[in-house]
Design an enzyme around this catalytic site. Structure first.
Site, PDB file in Angstrom:
ATOM      1  N   GLY A  73      -6.610   7.585  -2.031  1.00 11.16           N
ATOM      2  CA  GLY A  73      -5.925   7.259  -0.784  1.00 11.16           C
ATOM      3  C   GLY A  73      -6.648   7.846   0.419  1.00 11.16           C
ATOM      4  O   GLY A  73      -6.765   7.215   1.471  1.00 11.16           O
ATOM      5  N   THR A  74      -7.159   9.044   0.240  1.00 10.92           N
ATOM      6  CA  THR A  74      -7.857   9.719   1.345  1.00 10.92           C
ATOM      7  C   THR A  74      -9.088   8.923   1.766  1.00 10.92           C
ATOM      8  O   THR A  74      -9.340   8.740   2.970  1.00 10.92           O
ATOM      9  CB  THR A  74      -8.258  11.145   0.902  1.00 10.92           C
ATOM     10  N   ASN A 155       5.573  11.170   3.082  1.00 13.80           N
ATOM     11  CA  ASN A 155       5.566  11.775   1.749  1.00 13.80           C
ATOM     12  C   ASN A 155       6.551  12.927   1.599  1.00 13.80           C
ATOM     13  O   ASN A 155       7.054  13.184   0.523  1.00 13.80           O
ATOM     14  CB  ASN A 155       4.148  12.247   1.393  1.00 13.80           C
ATOM     15  N   GLN A 183       2.802   6.127  -0.109  1.00 14.10           N
ATOM     16  CA  GLN A 183       4.129   6.443  -0.659  1.00 14.10           C
ATOM     17  C   GLN A 183       5.038   5.220  -0.751  1.00 14.10           C
ATOM     18  O   GLN A 183       6.066   5.270  -1.419  1.00 14.10           O
ATOM     19  CB  GLN A 183       4.819   7.516   0.196  1.00 14.10           C
ATOM     20  N   GLY A 204      -3.654   5.125  -6.582  1.00 14.21           N
ATOM     21  CA  GLY A 204      -3.181   4.891  -7.942  1.00 14.21           C
ATOM     22  C   GLY A 204      -2.221   5.940  -8.466  1.00 14.21           C
ATOM     23  O   GLY A 204      -1.193   5.615  -9.061  1.00 14.21           O
ATOM     24  N   HIS A 205      -2.530   7.215  -8.221  1.00 11.14           N
ATOM     25  CA  HIS A 205      -1.755   8.255  -8.914  1.00 11.14           C
ATOM     26  C   HIS A 205      -0.364   8.460  -8.336  1.00 11.14           C
ATOM     27  O   HIS A 205       0.409   9.247  -8.858  1.00 11.14           O
ATOM     28  CB  HIS A 205      -2.531   9.579  -8.976  1.00 11.14           C
ATOM     29  N   THR A 241     -20.881   2.271  -8.414  1.00  4.98           N
ATOM     30  CA  THR A 241     -20.397   1.553  -9.589  1.00  4.98           C
ATOM     31  C   THR A 241     -18.882   1.717  -9.693  1.00  4.98           C
ATOM     32  O   THR A 241     -18.353   2.805  -9.514  1.00  4.98           O
ATOM     33  CB  THR A 241     -21.099   2.088 -10.859  1.00  4.98           C
ATOM     34  N   CYS A 329       0.209  19.862  -0.400  1.00  6.41           N
ATOM     35  CA  CYS A 329      -1.035  20.202   0.283  1.00  6.41           C
ATOM     36  C   CYS A 329      -0.844  21.379   1.230  1.00  6.41           C
ATOM     37  O   CYS A 329      -1.788  22.077   1.548  1.00  6.41           O
ATOM     38  CB  CYS A 329      -1.550  19.011   1.069  1.00  6.41           C
TER      39      CYS A 329
HETATM   40  C1  LIG Z   1      -1.023  11.435  -1.701  1.00  2.00           C
HETATM   41  C2  LIG Z   1      -1.142  10.836  -0.351  1.00  2.00           C
HETATM   42  C3  LIG Z   1      -2.406  10.545   0.195  1.00  2.00           C
HETATM   43  C4  LIG Z   1      -3.683  10.916  -0.485  1.00  2.00           C
HETATM   44  O1  LIG Z   1      -3.971  10.143  -1.612  1.00  2.00           O
HETATM   45  P1  LIG Z   1      -5.097  10.675  -2.621  1.00  2.00           P
HETATM   46  O2  LIG Z   1      -5.308   9.560  -3.581  1.00  2.00           O
HETATM   47  O3  LIG Z   1      -4.514  11.893  -3.277  1.00  2.00           O
HETATM   48  O4  LIG Z   1      -6.296  10.984  -1.811  1.00  2.00           O
HETATM   49  C5  LIG Z   1      -2.460   9.961   1.436  1.00  2.00           C
HETATM   50  N1  LIG Z   1      -1.338   9.651   2.101  1.00  2.00           N
HETATM   51  C6  LIG Z   1      -0.118   9.892   1.617  1.00  2.00           C
HETATM   52  C7  LIG Z   1       1.087   9.510   2.410  1.00  2.00           C
HETATM   53  C8  LIG Z   1       0.029  10.491   0.372  1.00  2.00           C
HETATM   54  O5  LIG Z   1       1.241  10.758  -0.099  1.00  2.00           O
END
Ligand SMILES: *Cc1c(COP(=O)(O)O)cnc(C)c1O
Length: 393
Positions: A73-74, A155, A183, A204-205, A241, A329
């Site tokens: 996500g970052t 979040n 989120q 994804g996570h 890749t 975080c």
């Molecule tokens: C977890 C989160 C991210 C970061 O995602 P990562 O895959 O851990 O880098 C960014 N924005 C929000 C709102 C999140 O909750």
């Protein structure tokens, strides 16, 4: 034996769904080809990635060509914002909020170093319930604004922002609009045919796929500069890749999310509400943080005045209950979370805030267990609290 845990920290990360893992496994072992290879051994992997891309596009109601795979996500957030600045080099203003995830907040505060140009950053304030004022948002936009970046859902509190209206307002002025929907995806319905954002990030996570895979949605026709420049992967939009197994896992997770979205807003929401109402009723001096209804169905953030969130978490941990104080975080620092500070939550309440974030894997027994264990924990901690005298005033 694995010890039984009660996992209510799904906004920090989620378990990989068993169906997702199963879908991934062959691609670690026998099906290990490179999707860029000319032979059919690799070509079949390319086809499988195409299937995953289609499932993700279906969940968002967009076209598969608009999906770019990233590492997280970052990375998606950074790619969107830096791309917009590159395609608008004469514009040096960005609009965001005070409650963004660090992936947007800390990036926006370091743009001058990264780009070598001076930028003006507007971080919109939020009201006590965590919502943004639409008029104030509109007034903040200017001819110099290169991009707006506002999260779909927060979040820490789960508060949902009016992304459709905000994106429409930006669109009328030809300003690019990015939303960090990490989120929101999988928890509330997202329809990109109806919501005119230019960029959207997901990870994804946070929806039962593995860690280390993300997506940046880029609307067709949006000017775009890659963040990672290298090979021709993702049609030159992201070199490197492909993370084949995780992409396949994310595709499966999005297929499941499309199927589960009703459960999020029925079963999961009912469990969340039972937990939230129970805590607010049973524990005096407890306060809900965030708007009561404009909120994700799985998240509750409650402050227990005059106690330390860290202390509560340690006691919950003894019962194998996983929750979070502020954001994962920011814990580790003594400052209360930037989100609660932006909402003006008083110090004595912000320090004692706990976030429970549920998923389809939770059940009512777990909620009942927390409702039994948490009230005496808070009562005991308050007995020891230095603020106790104040409480009796
Ligand atoms: C977890 C989160 C991210 C970061 O995602 P990562 O895959 O851990 O880098 C960014 N924005 C929000 C709102 C999140 O909750």
């Amino acid at each position: 034996m694995e010890k039984q845990i009660i996992y209510m920290d799904n906004n920090a990360t989620t378990r990989v769904a068993p169906e997702v893992l199963e879908e991934m496994l062959p691609y670690f072992s026998e099906l290990y080809g490179n999707p860029s290879s000319m032979h059919s051994f690799g070509g079949q992997i390319e086809a499988k990635i195409g299937e995953a891309r289609k499932k993700i596009a279906d969940l968002l109601n967009c076209s598969p060509e608009e999906i770019v795979f990233t590492s997280c996500g970052t990375e998606s957030d950074s790619t969107a914002i830096l791309s917009a600045l590159q395609s608008n080099v004469e514009k040096r203003h960005i609009v965001t909020t005070r409650v963004e995830h660090p992936a947007v907040k800390n990036l926006s505060e370091n743009l001058d170093i990264l780009t070598g140009h001076k930028h003006r950053v507007t971080q919109l304030p939020v009201a006590a319930d965590g919502t943004v004022d639409l008029q104030q948002y509109e007034d903040s936009l200017s001819d110099d604004t290169a991009i707006v970046s506002i999260m779909w859902a927060n979040n820490e509190t789960g508060v949902i922002f009016p992304i459709k209206e905000m994106a429409e307002i930006a669109g009328e002025r030809n300003i690019l609009f990015h939303t960090d929907a990490v989120q929101a995806v999988g928890k509330i319905a997202i329809d990109l045919a109806a919501v005119p954002v230019d960029f959207l990030s997901l990870s994804g996570h946070k929806l039962h796929a593995p860690k280390g895979i993300g997506v940046l949605y880029v609307r067709k026709g949006t000017p775009y500069f890659p963040f990672l420049i290298g090979g021709h992967q993702e049609h030159g939009r992201r070199g490197g890749t492909e993370n084949v197994t995780s992409i396949i896992g994310l595709g499966k997770a999005c297929e499941l999310a499309a199927r589960h979205i009703d459960r999020e807003n029925t079963t999961v929401k009912q469990l969340r509400d039972k937990l939230e109402n129970g805590l607010l009723e049973k524990i005096p001096n407890s306060i809900l943080n965030g708007h009561k209804t404009a909120r994700l169905p799985n998240t509750t953030n409650v402050s227990f005045e005059y106690v330390e969130g860290e202390a509560i978490l340690l006691h919950l941990d003894r019962y194998n209950i996983c929750a979070s104080s502020g954001s994962a975080c920011t814990s580790g620092s003594l400052e209360p979370s930037h989100v609660l500070r932006a909402m003006g939550v008083p110090f004595t309440a912000a320090h004692g805030s706990i976030r429970f974030s549920l998923s389809v894997y939770n059940n009512e027994d777990e909620v009942d267990f927390i409702l039994e264990k948490l009230p005496p924990i808070i009562a005991n901690l308050r007995e020891m609290s230095p603020f106790r005298q104040q409480r009796h005033k």
